[in-house]
Design a protein around this motif. Structure first.
Motif, PDB file in Angstrom:
ATOM      1  N   VAL A  90      15.906  -7.578  12.376  1.00  0.00           N
ATOM      2  CA  VAL A  90      16.790  -7.849  11.241  1.00  0.00           C
ATOM      3  C   VAL A  90      18.197  -8.166  11.728  1.00  0.00           C
ATOM      4  O   VAL A  90      18.835  -9.132  11.271  1.00  0.00           O
ATOM      5  N   ARG A  91      18.673  -7.375  12.682  1.00  0.00           N
ATOM      6  CA  ARG A  91      20.025  -7.620  13.204  1.00  0.00           C
ATOM      7  C   ARG A  91      20.116  -8.981  13.892  1.00  0.00           C
ATOM      8  O   ARG A  91      21.088  -9.727  13.708  1.00  0.00           O
ATOM      9  N   ARG A  92      19.097  -9.314  14.689  1.00  0.00           N
ATOM     10  CA  ARG A  92      19.113 -10.616  15.366  1.00  0.00           C
ATOM     11  C   ARG A  92      19.052 -11.759  14.355  1.00  0.00           C
ATOM     12  O   ARG A  92      19.715 -12.790  14.533  1.00  0.00           O
ATOM     13  N   ALA A  93      18.261 -11.567  13.292  1.00  0.00           N
ATOM     14  CA  ALA A  93      18.166 -12.612  12.268  1.00  0.00           C
ATOM     15  C   ALA A  93      19.507 -12.817  11.580  1.00  0.00           C
ATOM     16  O   ALA A  93      19.889 -13.950  11.259  1.00  0.00           O
ATOM     17  N   GLN A  94      20.223 -11.727  11.371  1.00  0.00           N
ATOM     18  CA  GLN A  94      21.535 -11.829  10.736  1.00  0.00           C
ATOM     19  C   GLN A  94      22.552 -12.479  11.661  1.00  0.00           C
ATOM     20  O   GLN A  94      23.376 -13.297  11.239  1.00  0.00           O
ATOM     21  N   ARG A 138      13.368 -13.689   6.071  1.00  0.00           N
ATOM     22  CA  ARG A 138      13.762 -13.990   7.455  1.00  0.00           C
ATOM     23  C   ARG A 138      12.992 -13.112   8.442  1.00  0.00           C
ATOM     24  O   ARG A 138      12.708 -13.542   9.562  1.00  0.00           O
ATOM     25  N   VAL A 139      12.668 -11.903   8.015  1.00  0.00           N
ATOM     26  CA  VAL A 139      11.865 -11.009   8.860  1.00  0.00           C
ATOM     27  C   VAL A 139      10.701 -10.478   8.028  1.00  0.00           C
ATOM     28  O   VAL A 139      10.820  -9.460   7.348  1.00  0.00           O
ATOM     29  N   PRO A 140       9.563 -11.170   8.032  1.00  0.00           N
ATOM     30  CA  PRO A 140       8.371 -10.621   7.384  1.00  0.00           C
ATOM     31  C   PRO A 140       7.683  -9.618   8.311  1.00  0.00           C
ATOM     32  O   PRO A 140       7.482  -9.889   9.500  1.00  0.00           O
ATOM     33  N   VAL A 141       7.345  -8.450   7.769  1.00  0.00           N
ATOM     34  CA  VAL A 141       6.736  -7.369   8.541  1.00  0.00           C
ATOM     35  C   VAL A 141       5.349  -7.097   7.960  1.00  0.00           C
ATOM     36  O   VAL A 141       5.208  -6.872   6.759  1.00  0.00           O
ATOM     37  N   GLU A 177      15.909 -10.968   3.097  1.00  0.00           N
ATOM     38  CA  GLU A 177      16.102 -10.750   4.532  1.00  0.00           C
ATOM     39  C   GLU A 177      14.849 -10.125   5.150  1.00  0.00           C
ATOM     40  O   GLU A 177      14.467 -10.462   6.265  1.00  0.00           O
ATOM     41  N   VAL A 178      14.211  -9.188   4.413  1.00  0.00           N
ATOM     42  CA  VAL A 178      13.020  -8.504   4.936  1.00  0.00           C
ATOM     43  C   VAL A 178      11.982  -8.374   3.828  1.00  0.00           C
ATOM     44  O   VAL A 178      12.316  -8.030   2.688  1.00  0.00           O
ATOM     45  N   LEU A 179      10.728  -8.653   4.169  1.00  0.00           N
ATOM     46  CA  LEU A 179       9.602  -8.346   3.289  1.00  0.00           C
ATOM     47  C   LEU A 179       8.643  -7.461   4.078  1.00  0.00           C
ATOM     48  O   LEU A 179       8.130  -7.864   5.122  1.00  0.00           O
ATOM     49  N   ILE A 180       8.413  -6.235   3.580  1.00  0.00           N
ATOM     50  CA  ILE A 180       7.522  -5.291   4.242  1.00  0.00           C
ATOM     51  C   ILE A 180       6.155  -5.382   3.575  1.00  0.00           C
ATOM     52  O   ILE A 180       5.986  -4.971   2.424  1.00  0.00           O
ATOM     53  N   CYS A 181       5.193  -5.948   4.279  1.00  0.00           N
ATOM     54  CA  CYS A 181       3.842  -6.145   3.742  1.00  0.00           C
ATOM     55  C   CYS A 181       2.952  -5.000   4.204  1.00  0.00           C
ATOM     56  O   CYS A 181       2.392  -5.030   5.308  1.00  0.00           O
ATOM     57  N   ASP A 182       2.854  -3.975   3.375  1.00  0.00           N
ATOM     58  CA  ASP A 182       2.037  -2.803   3.688  1.00  0.00           C
ATOM     59  C   ASP A 182       0.588  -3.093   3.304  1.00  0.00           C
ATOM     60  O   ASP A 182       0.322  -3.891   2.408  1.00  0.00           O
ATOM     61  N   GLU A 183      -0.361  -2.426   3.984  1.00  0.00           N
ATOM     62  CA  GLU A 183      -1.781  -2.687   3.733  1.00  0.00           C
ATOM     63  C   GLU A 183      -2.072  -4.192   3.864  1.00  0.00           C
ATOM     64  O   GLU A 183      -2.772  -4.792   3.041  1.00  0.00           O
TER      65      GLU A 183
END
Length: 627
Positions: free
Chosen positions: A250-254, A371-374, A333-339
């Motif tokens: 995330v920091r690098r993307a920013q 920017r950061v899909p997890v 900025e971030v999407l947290i894809c759980d399961e």
């Protein structure tokens, strides 16, 4: 615990070679396989170095607890030194993480991570590692929970020079996290004598080993607090590496205006959802635009209900994978894809408007929106046709877009009492790992039994509930599910086995005569009495799990057979290949068999299968009422 003795005894055994042989033999008997090469080297080299330091400090009577298993977790601390504090006279414990490293270099961006020649990837700074162990023990062992000051932690790098590891000291040290090297051996001896007296530590060791284990903080009960106050969960080892990897991305993307994909993979109970919630809470507090998404209605609705109890706006942080069909590129900025093993081929369904039926892959939508899909996933939990959330598929999608992809694998698990042996037994039983079914060897973390009838299964679970434990029954999808129940009527008893009949869990979002809606079956006390299916159980955990293996999976002579015609799951179409049905049914039972935190009770409707299970689970455990 693998072995326990006084420091004087350990030193003698190390000298004559019996320590290594004893520990190797006990490890093989406990885990069903020999220890890895690096672990064996540690027993030959690192433990003798620690024992020598204790004896040189005049602490030969201090008790050494070697390979101490963290409560409800498969992680093990190299050593816990038990004794008496020289000043207070109270029990005193020093957790020691032993490293054979000669040098280590901190990560330039994040000193809580470091690089060692033996590994191609970043590992946790040993100061941070031992600190996590101390925090975890203080949280879950009631012998020290009320006295956290009795715990101390140190990493001992007995082959390293100060010059070789100087960068590791960039992070903060405290009583739970100190670092000593071969050049600082004298300081290490002083550290030990300041915390341990030259008297017997046997009684203190007894107290620690006999300390009651507090139940793991179940995910749903603390979700709301986790979004606001991350310290509800202590992240350990590769969990923390995964957490830091995302924050660094995330920091690098920013900083440099670029995208990066992160994949976090692990089996059931390895802490994927804990990491997801920890990340969401931290990013939320930092003001980073982030969302949590899953492909599970039950999981998402429960997260919304619990996390939004006091802050309704928190509910909006929890979305579905198909929520991003029309989202603007990089709007998050971030999407947290759980399961993420629930990712579908496309987001379109029967309700999708015609102009949005583009055939665009769902994984592409998820990658484009942030920017950061997890992606957090377990490839053995794919249970429906059309689910494509695997590491190779996500990596391929990232490569097609020219995106860098980082993968972090989690190997420690917190479900099933932290029992690696039980998880291995399950995957071997179902043929998801080579080697075939193996006999169950009871350990001190997970309880397992095979019962003779569904009556016995339910009665056993009901008894545990009267003692304060949580329990649920689940089954393979082998009975038709009545999805429409007229108002005022009870749930129909669809699951019928002989003279035993129970309803499936509620289908839909509304309760039926006191039975909770599907999304709350696993977390609402009123869920007991209904039989859960894989779609309501997946992603959740409870103390005791009762699993009914239906006629869709049977044992014949020397192998499993999947009986496609016995499955009533409507997701299996005529076009679904037999090989896919076989894989998905086995994955279904893997999910159901890994929901319990304390124990699992199994019953099969097929006599030959029941006989096979009895053969594998021969030992009659004294099943306890531990909750």
């Amino acid at each position: 615990m693998l072995f326990r003795a006084s420091a004087a005894t350990v030193a003698v055994m190390a000298h004559d070679g019996s320590l290594f042989l004893t520990m190797t033999d006990k490890f093989a008997r406990m885990h069903g396989h020999n220890p890895g090469a690096s672990e064996a080297r540690s027993w030959e080299r690192s433990i003798p170095a620690l024992a020598a330091a204790l004896n040189d400090a005049g602490l030969g009577q201090v008790e050494m607890i070697l390979e101490y298993g963290l409560p409800l977790n498969s992680k093990r601390a190299d050593a816990v030194l038990a004794g008496v504090h020289p000043r207070t006279g109270e029990p005193s414990y020093v957790v020691v993480e032993l490293k054979q490293w000669s040098q280590a270099t901190p990560d330039e961006e994040d000193p809580t991570l470091c690089y060692v020649d033996a590994y191609s990837r970043a590992v946790l700074n040993p100061i941070e590692q031992v600190r996590g162990y101390c925090q975890y023990i203080a949280n879950f062992n009631l012998a020290v929970a009320a006295h956290p000051a009795r715990l101390h932690g140190a990493a001992y790098l007995h082959n390293a020079t100060e010059f070789g590891i100087t960068g590791l000291r960039q992070i903060e040290t405290n009583e739970y996290g100190q670092l000593f090297t071969s050049e600082g051996r004298g300081q290490f001896l002083d550290y030990l004598t300041a915390r341990l007296a030259p008297t017997s530590g046997a009684r203190a060791a007894d107290e620690l080993m006999n300390g009651k284990t507090a139940p793991s903080k179940q995910l749903m009960a603390v979700a709301a607090e986790e979004v606001r106050e991350r310290e509800q969960f202590v992240l350990l080892d590769e969990q923390k590496v995964a957490y830091r990897t995302v924050l660094n991305a995330v920091r690098r993307a920013q900083d440099s205006d670029h995208k990066q994909v992160v994949i976090i993979t692990g089996g059931p109970g390895t802490g994927k959802s804990v990491i997801a919630l920890s990340l969401l809470g931290e990013l939320y507090r930092q003001g980073v635009t982030a969302l949590h998404a899953t492909g599970s209605a039950s999981f998402t609705k429960t997260m919304r209900k619990v996390a939004g109890t006091r802050k309704p706006e928190v509910r909006d942080l929890f979305k579905y994978f198909n929520s991003f069909m029309t989202a603007r590129r990089n709007s998050l900025e971030v999407l947290i894809c759980d399961e993420a093993h629930r990712i579908r081929e496309t987001s379109a369904n029967r309700y999708t408007r015609a102009e949005h039926r583009t055939g665009r892959p769902q994984v592409e939508e998820l990658m484009d929106v942030a920017r950061v899909p997890v992606f957090l996933l377990d490839e053995h939990q794919v249970v429906r046709p059309g689910e494509m959330g695997t590491v190779p598929e996500i990596e391929a999608a990232a490569a097609a877009k020219g995106l860098q992809c980082r993968v972090v694998a989690l190997d420690s698990q917190f479900r099933c009492g932290g029992s690696d042996a039980y998880l291995k037994w399950v995957v071997r039983l179902l043929g998801l790992e080579k080697g075939g079914p193996m006999a169950w060897r009871p350990d001190d973390k997970m309880q397992l039994a095979v019962v003779d009838s569904p009556h016995a299964l339910e009665a056993f679970l009901e008894e545990r509930r009267t003692q304060g434990a949580g329990a649920r029954m689940s089954a393979g999808y082998c009975w038709k599910w009545t999805t429409k129940v007229p108002p005022g009527q009870d749930l129909p008893t669809d699951v019928v086995i002989g003279d035993w009949a129970r309803p499936w869990n509620v289908y839909g979002d509304r309760s039926v005569n006191g039975a909770p809606p599907a999304a709350l079956w696993a977390t609402d006390d009123a869920g007991f009495g209904q039989v859960g299916c894989v779609y309501t159980a997946q992603g959740f955990e409870y103390d005791w799990s009762g699993v009914i293996i239906g006629p869709d999976l049977v044992w014949r002579t020397d192998r499993w057979l999947t009986v496609r015609s016995a499955s009533k799951d409507p997701v299996f179409k005529k076009s679904t290949a037999d090989a896919d049905v076989d894989r998905l049914i086995r994955n279904t039972y893997k999910v159901l068999l890994t929901r319990g935190m304390v124990g699992t009770v199994i019953y099969s409707t097929d006599p030959e299968t029941q006989d096979k299970l009895r053969e594998l689970v021969r030992v009659r455990q004294a099943l306890t009422a531990v909750v």
